[in-house]
Design an enzyme around this catalytic site. Structure first.
Site, short mmCIF file in Angstrom:
data_model
loop_
_atom_site.label_atom_id
_atom_site.label_comp_id
_atom_site.label_asym_id
_atom_site.label_seq_id
_atom_site.Cartn_x
_atom_site.Cartn_y
_atom_site.Cartn_z
N ARG A 51 0.89 -1.32 -0.05
CA ARG A 51 -0.13 -0.03 -0.03
C ARG A 51 0.87 1.28 -0.09
O ARG A 51 0.63 2.14 -0.98
CB ARG A 51 -0.91 0.01 1.09
N THR A 52 1.77 1.18 0.81
CA THR A 52 2.41 2.59 1.31
C THR A 52 3.32 2.95 -0.29
O THR A 52 3.15 4.06 -0.77
CB THR A 52 3.77 2.62 2.03
N LYS A 80 25.79 -3.76 -1.98
CA LYS A 80 27.22 -3.45 -2.08
C LYS A 80 27.50 -3.01 -0.92
O LYS A 80 28.95 -2.64 -0.95
CB LYS A 80 27.43 -2.70 -3.31
N ARG A 101 11.43 3.96 3.13
CA ARG A 101 10.85 2.89 4.12
C ARG A 101 12.22 2.15 4.55
O ARG A 101 13.03 1.89 3.53
CB ARG A 101 10.05 1.98 3.54
N HIS A 129 5.32 5.99 11.44
CA HIS A 129 4.89 5.88 10.11
C HIS A 129 4.04 7.08 9.86
O HIS A 129 2.79 6.93 9.72
CB HIS A 129 4.19 4.47 9.93
C1 NCD Z 1 1.96 -1.18 8.20
C2 NCD Z 1 3.46 -0.88 8.23
O1 NCD Z 1 4.21 -1.13 7.42
O2 NCD Z 1 3.92 -0.42 9.45
N1 NCD Z 1 1.72 -1.30 6.89
C3 NCD Z 1 1.27 -0.17 6.17
O3 NCD Z 1 2.18 0.63 5.92
N2 NCD Z 1 0.06 -0.01 5.74
C4 NCD Z 1 1.27 -1.84 9.20
C5 NCD Z 1 1.90 -3.40 9.17
O4 NCD Z 1 3.06 -3.82 8.26
O5 NCD Z 1 1.47 -4.09 9.88
#
Ligand code: NCD
Length: 304
Positions: A51-52, A80, A101, A129
């Protein structure tokens, strides 16, 4: 230049404005279709995501911009031995904004120190997040009609669940908020987050049984037990099914409850709950794209 590393980098007013922009995008998508023409977003994902990453990329495309990036560390020069700082200085020569991320807490903050372009934290380890929280806030506002006067239950892995930490830091700024934390003892909200609540005099309780409190909640925020953050697989297996929201438990809840989940879901919400009008998690997914559009416009300082 502004980054978004922590939800607290935004004032409450700015968050409210982002939600208003997102609502305007939903109502008038054509007005925004070319706003970021010629701009590029890089998505640097050193950890899995559906999703993100894809909502960031879709958001950029809907604003007329372009995207580049990688979705796993092993396909980048991190494999590397390149440092995050060097990666970001490089990508900053190609892109106008970076969503990152990383499994290491604080990696996006370190990146921001050397980045020539805005950095957006798209999840750092078990820490923060912030763009999930923007998504969650818009969802609560659209589903409940308000962000004040709410009893918010957070259930599951409140220790490693970074979305919960950011959500607490955002929601505590609204009026008359009460938190109910539902978790096994091993997965309680970390002390550093509880201390912020105590310092600001925000009311919260910690309980272990969802059934005991579900009837008191306006919002129930379910989370997955974060397998990848456990040191020991046995402990994960023992805790993974601590909570399963099913049709029986939903019968104990209020008629106007809003059930949120950042997703991915593993086992913690029965698929039979999906048809209940109180299940908001797929509407929440849609909101995430619009909030990320609003955020990209803000960080790139572009008005519609
Ligand atoms: C979450 C995350 O990555 O922290 N997912 C997301 O970004 N929607 C929640 C999760 O991974 O449980």
């Amino acid at each position: 230049m502004r980054h978004l590393l922590d939800i607290r980098d935004l004032t409450t007013n700015e968050i409210d404005e982002l939600m208003d922009t997102a609502e305007d995008i939903i109502a008038n998508p054509k007005k925004y279709a070319e706003c970021l023409h010629g701009k590029k977003l890089a998505t640097l994902f050193f950890e899995p995501s559906t999703r993100t990453r894809l909502s960031f990329e879709a958001a950029m495309m809907e604003l007329g911009g372009n995207v580049l990036g990688f979705s796993e560390a092993k396909s980048s020069s991190a494999a590397k031995g390149e440092s995050v700082g060097d990666t970001v200085r490089t990508v900053g020569c190609y892109a106008d904004v970076i969503a990152m991320r990383h499994p290491r807490e604080g990696a996006p903050t370190a990146a921001a120190m050397v980045s020539p372009v805005p950095i957006i934290n798209a999840g750092d380890g078990g820490h923060n997040h912030p763009t999930q929280t923007l998504t969650d806030l818009l969802t609560i506002r659209r589903e409940k009609g308000r962000l004040n006067q709410l009893v918010i239950g957070c259930c599951g892995d409140l220790k490693f669940g970074r979305t919960v930490h950011s959500l607490i830091h955002a929601m505590m700024r609204y009026k008359s908020i009460r938190f109910v934390f539902i978790s096994p003892k091993e997965l309680r909200v970390p002390d550093y987050v509880l201390e912020t609540l105590q310092k600001h005099g925000i009311s919260y309780v910690e309980v272990e049984k969802l059934e005991d409190v579900i009837g008191t909640l306006d919002v129930l925020y379910m989370t997955r037990v974060q397998r990848e953050r456990f040191f020991n697989e046995e402990e994960y297996l023992r805790l993974k099914d601590s909570y399963i929201l099913d049709v029986e438990k939903m019968k104990l809840a209020r008629k106007d409850l809003a059930v949120l989940h950042p997703l991915p879901r593993v086992n913690e919400i029965s698929v039979k709950v999906d048809d209940d009008p109180r299940a908001c998690y797929f509407r929440q997914v849609a909101n995430g794209k619009y909030m990320r559009e609003a955020l990209l416009l803000k960080l790139l300082e572009v008005d519609a």
